[in-house]
Structures are given as structure tokens and as C-alpha cells.
Scaffold this motif. Structure first.
Motif, PDB file in Angstrom:
ATOM      1  N   PHE A   7      57.591  23.972   7.983  1.00 40.90           N
ATOM      2  CA  PHE A   7      58.233  23.555   6.735  1.00 40.90           C
ATOM      3  C   PHE A   7      58.051  24.611   5.653  1.00 40.90           C
ATOM      4  CE2 PHE A   7      57.674  19.053   8.331  1.00 40.90           C
ATOM      5  CZ  PHE A   7      59.018  18.850   8.554  1.00 40.90           C
ATOM      6  N   ALA A   8      56.861  25.188   5.599  1.00 41.53           N
ATOM      7  CA  ALA A   8      56.596  26.235   4.611  1.00 41.53           C
ATOM      8  C   ALA A   8      57.484  27.450   4.882  1.00 41.53           C
ATOM      9  CB  ALA A   8      55.125  26.626   4.643  1.00 41.53           C
ATOM     10  N   LEU A   9      57.628  27.825   6.121  1.00 40.77           N
ATOM     11  CA  LEU A   9      58.468  28.960   6.492  1.00 40.77           C
ATOM     12  C   LEU A   9      59.933  28.685   6.153  1.00 40.77           C
ATOM     13  CD1 LEU A   9      58.660  31.737   7.828  1.00 40.77           C
ATOM     14  CD2 LEU A   9      58.948  30.568  10.017  1.00 40.77           C
ATOM     15  N   ALA A  10      60.381  27.486   6.439  1.00 39.47           N
ATOM     16  CA  ALA A  10      61.760  27.116   6.124  1.00 39.47           C
ATOM     17  C   ALA A  10      61.997  27.143   4.619  1.00 39.47           C
ATOM     18  CB  ALA A  10      62.077  25.740   6.688  1.00 39.47           C
ATOM     19  N   GLN A  11      61.029  26.682   3.846  1.00 45.81           N
ATOM     20  CA  GLN A  11      61.156  26.685   2.392  1.00 45.81           C
ATOM     21  C   GLN A  11      61.203  28.110   1.857  1.00 45.81           C
ATOM     22  OE1 GLN A  11      61.737  24.028   0.506  1.00 45.81           O
ATOM     23  NE2 GLN A  11      61.892  25.330  -1.291  1.00 45.81           N
ATOM     24  N   GLU A  12      60.374  28.983   2.418  1.00 49.38           N
ATOM     25  CA  GLU A  12      60.370  30.386   1.992  1.00 49.38           C
ATOM     26  C   GLU A  12      61.724  31.032   2.270  1.00 49.38           C
ATOM     27  OE1 GLU A  12      57.145  32.583   3.703  1.00 49.38           O
ATOM     28  OE2 GLU A  12      55.626  31.270   2.844  1.00 49.38           O
ATOM     29  N   ASN A  13      62.273  30.768   3.433  1.00 49.34           N
ATOM     30  CA  ASN A  13      63.585  31.329   3.767  1.00 49.34           C
ATOM     31  C   ASN A  13      64.654  30.815   2.812  1.00 49.34           C
ATOM     32  OD1 ASN A  13      62.649  32.872   5.876  1.00 49.34           O
ATOM     33  ND2 ASN A  13      63.060  31.303   7.422  1.00 49.34           N
ATOM     34  N   LYS A  14      64.578  29.540   2.497  1.00 49.84           N
ATOM     35  CA  LYS A  14      65.542  28.942   1.578  1.00 49.84           C
ATOM     36  C   LYS A  14      65.415  29.577   0.191  1.00 49.84           C
ATOM     37  CE  LYS A  14      67.137  24.450  -0.051  1.00 49.84           C
ATOM     38  NZ  LYS A  14      66.903  23.013  -0.029  1.00 49.84           N
ATOM     39  N   ASP A  15      64.168  29.773  -0.268  1.00 45.71           N
ATOM     40  CA  ASP A  15      63.942  30.400  -1.561  1.00 45.71           C
ATOM     41  C   ASP A  15      64.476  31.830  -1.586  1.00 45.71           C
ATOM     42  OD1 ASP A  15      62.740  28.098  -2.490  1.00 45.71           O
ATOM     43  OD2 ASP A  15      60.682  28.817  -2.151  1.00 45.71           O
ATOM     44  N   ARG A  16      64.274  32.547  -0.504  1.00 41.91           N
ATOM     45  CA  ARG A  16      64.767  33.924  -0.426  1.00 41.91           C
ATOM     46  C   ARG A  16      66.288  33.956  -0.515  1.00 41.91           C
ATOM     47  NH1 ARG A  16      61.139  35.967   4.602  1.00 41.91           N
ATOM     48  NH2 ARG A  16      59.157  36.106   3.491  1.00 41.91           N
ATOM     49  N   GLU A  17      66.933  33.056   0.198  1.00 40.06           N
ATOM     50  CA  GLU A  17      68.392  33.004   0.181  1.00 40.06           C
ATOM     51  C   GLU A  17      68.904  32.681  -1.225  1.00 40.06           C
ATOM     52  OE1 GLU A  17      70.658  33.773   2.513  1.00 40.06           O
ATOM     53  OE2 GLU A  17      68.983  34.431   3.749  1.00 40.06           O
ATOM     54  N   GLU A  18      68.237  31.751  -1.898  1.00 39.24           N
ATOM     55  CA  GLU A  18      68.639  31.393  -3.257  1.00 39.24           C
ATOM     56  C   GLU A  18      68.476  32.590  -4.189  1.00 39.24           C
ATOM     57  OE1 GLU A  18      66.410  27.953  -4.399  1.00 39.24           O
ATOM     58  OE2 GLU A  18      67.514  26.622  -3.062  1.00 39.24           O
ATOM     59  N   LYS A  19      67.378  33.311  -4.040  1.00 40.86           N
ATOM     60  CA  LYS A  19      67.157  34.489  -4.884  1.00 40.86           C
ATOM     61  C   LYS A  19      68.192  35.561  -4.603  1.00 40.86           C
ATOM     62  CE  LYS A  19      62.234  33.876  -5.711  1.00 40.86           C
ATOM     63  NZ  LYS A  19      60.891  34.429  -5.540  1.00 40.86           N
ATOM     64  N   LYS A  20      68.566  35.732  -3.331  1.00 41.62           N
ATOM     65  CA  LYS A  20      69.598  36.704  -2.987  1.00 41.62           C
ATOM     66  C   LYS A  20      70.927  36.313  -3.617  1.00 41.62           C
ATOM     67  CE  LYS A  20      67.892  38.375   1.470  1.00 41.62           C
ATOM     68  NZ  LYS A  20      68.164  38.441   2.925  1.00 41.62           N
ATOM     69  N   ASP A  21      71.246  35.017  -3.545  1.00 41.99           N
ATOM     70  CA  ASP A  21      72.497  34.537  -4.127  1.00 41.99           C
ATOM     71  C   ASP A  21      72.510  34.748  -5.639  1.00 41.99           C
ATOM     72  OD1 ASP A  21      73.395  33.811  -1.614  1.00 41.99           O
ATOM     73  OD2 ASP A  21      72.856  31.676  -1.854  1.00 41.99           O
ATOM     74  N   GLU A  22      71.391  34.439  -6.292  1.00 39.43           N
ATOM     75  CA  GLU A  22      71.312  34.628  -7.736  1.00 39.43           C
ATOM     76  C   GLU A  22      71.447  36.096  -8.100  1.00 39.43           C
ATOM     77  OE1 GLU A  22      67.698  32.858  -9.140  1.00 39.43           O
ATOM     78  OE2 GLU A  22      68.282  30.853  -8.491  1.00 39.43           O
ATOM     79  N   ALA A  23      70.806  36.967  -7.343  1.00 39.32           N
ATOM     80  CA  ALA A  23      70.888  38.401  -7.606  1.00 39.32           C
ATOM     81  C   ALA A  23      72.317  38.897  -7.420  1.00 39.32           C
ATOM     82  CB  ALA A  23      69.933  39.155  -6.694  1.00 39.32           C
TER      83      ALA A  23
END
Length: 66
Positions: A7-23
Motif C-alpha cells: 500500500f505504501a509503494l502504491a501510494q508513493e507511485n500515485k504521489d509521483r504521478e500526481e507530481k509529474k502531472d502538476e509539473a
């Protein structure tokens, strides 16, 4: 036990994707602003010191004397 790290790994991946989208969105906005600035610059009638601006200034002075 194993599910917590997953779950922690999945959350990290999701956060990374969101940051990429925002950037990417910020980059696109900056690109749009730059393009708008270029378009606005091109819309200037005549920049100061150009032959056309000098001619227009002389025309205005000539019209003011009349």
C-alpha cells in the motif's frame, strides 16, 4: 504484513504521478504565457525608434499644426 508495504509503494507511485502531472501542467502554462507574450509583442504597432514610428510622430505633429 506484506500488504502494508505494498500500500505504501502504491501510494508513493500515485504521489509521483500526481507530481509529474502538476509539473507538466505548470510547464504547459508557462509555455502558453511565453507564446502569449510573443504574440502581444508582435501586436505592437511600431516600436520606438523605428522608421514607421518616426513617420507617425511627424504626421501627428503636422496634423497638430493644422
Amino acid at each position: 504484513m506484506l500488504s502494508v508495504p505494498l500500500f505504501a509503494l502504491a501510494q508513493e507511485n500515485k504521489d509521483r504521478e500526481e507530481k509529474k502531472d502538476e509539473a507538466k501542467e505548470k510547464k504547459d502554462e508557462a509555455k502558453d504565457k511565453a507564446e502569449d507574450a510573443v504574440e502581444d509583442r508582435d501586436k505592437v504597432v511600431d516600436g520606438p525608434g523605428t522608421d514607421n514610428s518616426q513617420d507617425r510622430r511627424q504626421d501627428r505633429r503636422r496634423d497638430a499644426v493644422k
